[in-house]
Design a protein around this motif. Structure first.
Motif, PDB file in Angstrom:
ATOM      1  N   HIS A  37      96.970  19.488  96.809  1.00 25.11           N
ATOM      2  CA  HIS A  37      96.487  20.553  95.939  1.00 25.11           C
ATOM      3  C   HIS A  37      96.156  21.833  96.691  1.00 25.11           C
ATOM      4  N   SER A  39      84.329  17.392  97.938  1.00 28.69           N
ATOM      5  CA  SER A  39      84.012  17.940  96.618  1.00 28.69           C
ATOM      6  C   SER A  39      83.295  16.924  95.734  1.00 28.69           C
ATOM      7  N   ASN A  40      83.362  15.619  96.101  1.00 28.14           N
ATOM      8  CA  ASN A  40      82.662  14.599  95.322  1.00 28.14           C
ATOM      9  C   ASN A  40      81.147  14.740  95.422  1.00 28.14           C
ATOM     10  N   ALA A  92      93.759  21.224  88.372  1.00 31.90           N
ATOM     11  CA  ALA A  92      94.324  20.283  89.346  1.00 31.90           C
ATOM     12  C   ALA A  92      94.993  19.107  88.640  1.00 31.90           C
ATOM     13  N   ARG A  93      94.375  18.645  87.567  1.00 26.22           N
ATOM     14  CA  ARG A  93      94.976  17.533  86.813  1.00 26.22           C
ATOM     15  C   ARG A  93      96.305  17.948  86.207  1.00 26.22           C
ATOM     16  N   LEU A 131      79.879  20.084  89.510  1.00 24.96           N
ATOM     17  CA  LEU A 131      80.972  19.496  88.741  1.00 24.96           C
ATOM     18  C   LEU A 131      80.406  18.410  87.830  1.00 24.96           C
ATOM     19  N   ARG A 173      81.480  15.668  86.328  1.00 23.72           N
ATOM     20  CA  ARG A 173      81.665  14.241  86.600  1.00 23.72           C
ATOM     21  C   ARG A 173      80.792  13.797  87.774  1.00 23.72           C
ATOM     22  N   ASN A 174      80.680  14.621  88.802  1.00 21.84           N
ATOM     23  CA  ASN A 174      79.854  14.263  89.953  1.00 21.84           C
ATOM     24  C   ASN A 174      78.385  14.165  89.565  1.00 21.84           C
ATOM     25  N   GLU A 227      88.971  21.473  87.953  1.00 20.82           N
ATOM     26  CA  GLU A 227      89.334  20.064  87.781  1.00 20.82           C
ATOM     27  C   GLU A 227      90.499  19.910  86.812  1.00 20.82           C
ATOM     28  N   GLN A 228      90.425  20.618  85.692  1.00 16.45           N
ATOM     29  CA  GLN A 228      91.476  20.508  84.700  1.00 16.45           C
ATOM     30  C   GLN A 228      92.784  21.098  85.220  1.00 16.45           C
ATOM     31  N   ASP A 263      85.185   4.772  86.249  1.00 12.74           N
ATOM     32  CA  ASP A 263      85.829   6.011  85.808  1.00 12.74           C
ATOM     33  C   ASP A 263      85.884   6.063  84.284  1.00 12.74           C
ATOM     34  N   SER A 291      93.216  27.564  87.677  1.00 13.05           N
ATOM     35  CA  SER A 291      91.938  27.172  87.087  1.00 13.05           C
ATOM     36  C   SER A 291      91.585  28.029  85.877  1.00 13.05           C
TER      37      SER A 291
END
Length: 438
Positions: free
Chosen positions: A53, A186-187, A95-96, A192, A194-195, A92-93, A121, A86
């Motif tokens: 990415h 990034s986690n 990158a997906r 973010l 989700r994190n 995130e979206q 998940d 982005s």
């Protein structure tokens, strides 16, 4: 544990056989590292795909790790670099979307893509969609298997063989087998969603409830309801004259207006799903529909919605891929004996009867005039394109074909019309998808 996980994966693969090539999406993180190792242990023919990415300073090192690990397991690996946009939905979206564009390019009909997403998940996805106000289809979360659209409209299969397991099981397997994996910095970024959910919300919930198991049960029940809603959405799409267009698809807006509001929303959700899109937040879906219904017939409506664009033209509602904001410019030489690849995902194909020769091709530059066969006089190209019914968002992208030795003599306007006697009507102008590799 080292025995149990391979059995779980083998059982999932048995439930969902593959007629083509099996690919595994390999990021180098814990989850995909475990899945790759299990597939090698099962001695199944598989190929790995790593998407670079370019979002981290460590991305090149991650690529090297993935290539080295796959080769040590005897698994062929491909690497694709992407540019992440982005602008619609965040990083995130974006990158997906970039990853799934790679998958759509790579996979062939009958192939299978294996993803390493697991039960934790699934729980995160369920709660995120709940907090965003998703409906039954969104709350059904991730299916173990679903179709994945490939280039040219064919389909492959997406399979999540670890969806019934948890991260703790994967980590136990990895440590028992001595695996090494990448920790994406990034986690740790709690900005973010989700994190934040993973680090701050789910731990106290797990202290009181078996979250993973409860979410799996709820998602399964909701998926049955979502399937029924999609069945209804398919019926309504057919009743609203769904049809494939040169760029995306369209439905009859008058017929859509005859449906109750709740069925209009369900139709749009189903339509997005059938085109491989993500589930939008309810508020975004309602806004897109409201704008489409209220827009004037000749408006230049363009509402972005999870990687697609809702448009309106001549009493039809369109759902299209996104178009690059900047229009490509240039002048291309063409022999007329093979497909000409044009910028931004378009191509011009000659039919068997199209004569080979020296041609020049370019997009509109403004002020062009054309005299279609059967017309006594030339007219402005802008007016002629309106007459053909070509959608406004495509009029600057139609290829104009000239003879190389007569750059002012327009021969053909895409496959819309010809301007010279003796030329067979045998061109095809089509969209084949934007490349993601850079």
């Amino acid at each position: 544990m080292s025995v149990e996980l391979p059995e779980i994966v083998a059982a999932a693969l048995s439930r969902h056989p593959c007629a083509g090539v099996r690919w595994v999406a390999y990021s180098g993180g814990l989850d995909s590292s475990v899945l790759l190792h299990i597939l090698a242990r099962l001695r199944l023919p598989v190929r790995a795909i790593h998407v670079h990415h370019g979002l981290s300073a460590n991305a090149d090192a991650w690529q090297e790790h993935c290539v080295s690990t796959a080769e040590s397991l005897g698994i062929p690996i491909e690497v694709r670099r992407v540019a992440v946009d982005s602008g619609d939905g965040g990083l995130e979206q974006g990158a997906r979307r970039a990853r799934y564009h790679v998958f759509a390019e790579l996979l062939q009909p009958g192939d299978q893509l294996l993803l390493a997403q697991h039960g934790d998940d699934q729980a995160e996805t369920f709660l995120l969609r709940l907090l965003r106000g998703s409906g039954a289809l969104g709350l059904a979360a991730m299916a173990e298997s679903r179709q994945l659209e490939c280039e040219g409209g064919s389909t492959a299969t997406l399979l999540r063989p670890l969806l019934g397991t948890g991260r703790d099981q994967l980590e136990s397997y990895a440590r028992a087998e001595g695996l090494s994996w990448i920790e994406d910095e990034s986690n740790r970024d709690l900005s973010l969603e989700r994190n934040f959910l993973r680090a701050r919300v789910l731990p106290p919930l797990r202290e009181r409830w078996p979250v993973r198991e409860r979410v799996a049960r709820a998602a399964s029940n909701l998926r049955e309801a979502a399937d029924l809603l999609q069945d209804l959405g398919d019926v309504d799409l057919l009743a609203c004259d769904r049809r494939e267009e040169r760029f995306g698809e369209s439905i009859d807006l008058k017929l859509l207006c005859q449906l109750p509001p709740r069925r209009r929303k369900n139709l749009l959700r189903t339509w997005l799903t059938r085109l491989g899109g993500d589930m939008p937040a309810a508020v975004h879906l309602e806004e897109a529909l409201d704008q489409a219904m209220a827009a004037a017939e000749d408006s230049e409506l363009a509402v972005s919605l999870v990687g697609r664009v809702v448009r309106r033209y001549r009493n039809r509602l369109y759902l299209t891929p996104q178009l690059p904001q900047a229009l490509a410019t240039g002048d291309w030489s063409w022999r007329g004996d093979r497909t000409l690849l044009l910028p931004q995902g378009w191509e011009l194909r000659p039919g068997a009867a199209w004569p080979a020769g020296d041609y020049r091709v370019h997009f509109r530059r403004g002020g062009e005039r054309a005299q279609p066969l059967g017309r006594a006089h030339s007219q402005r190209l802008k007016k002629l394109l309106q007459e053909t019914g070509l959608e406004p968002w495509l009029r600057d992208r139609v290829p104009l074909v000239y003879r190389a030795d007569a750059p002012e003599s327009l021969l053909a306007v895409g496959d819309l019309f010809r301007c010279e006697e003796g030329l067979p009507d045998a061109l095809e102008w089509r969209y084949c998808g934007l490349p993601t590799a850079i």
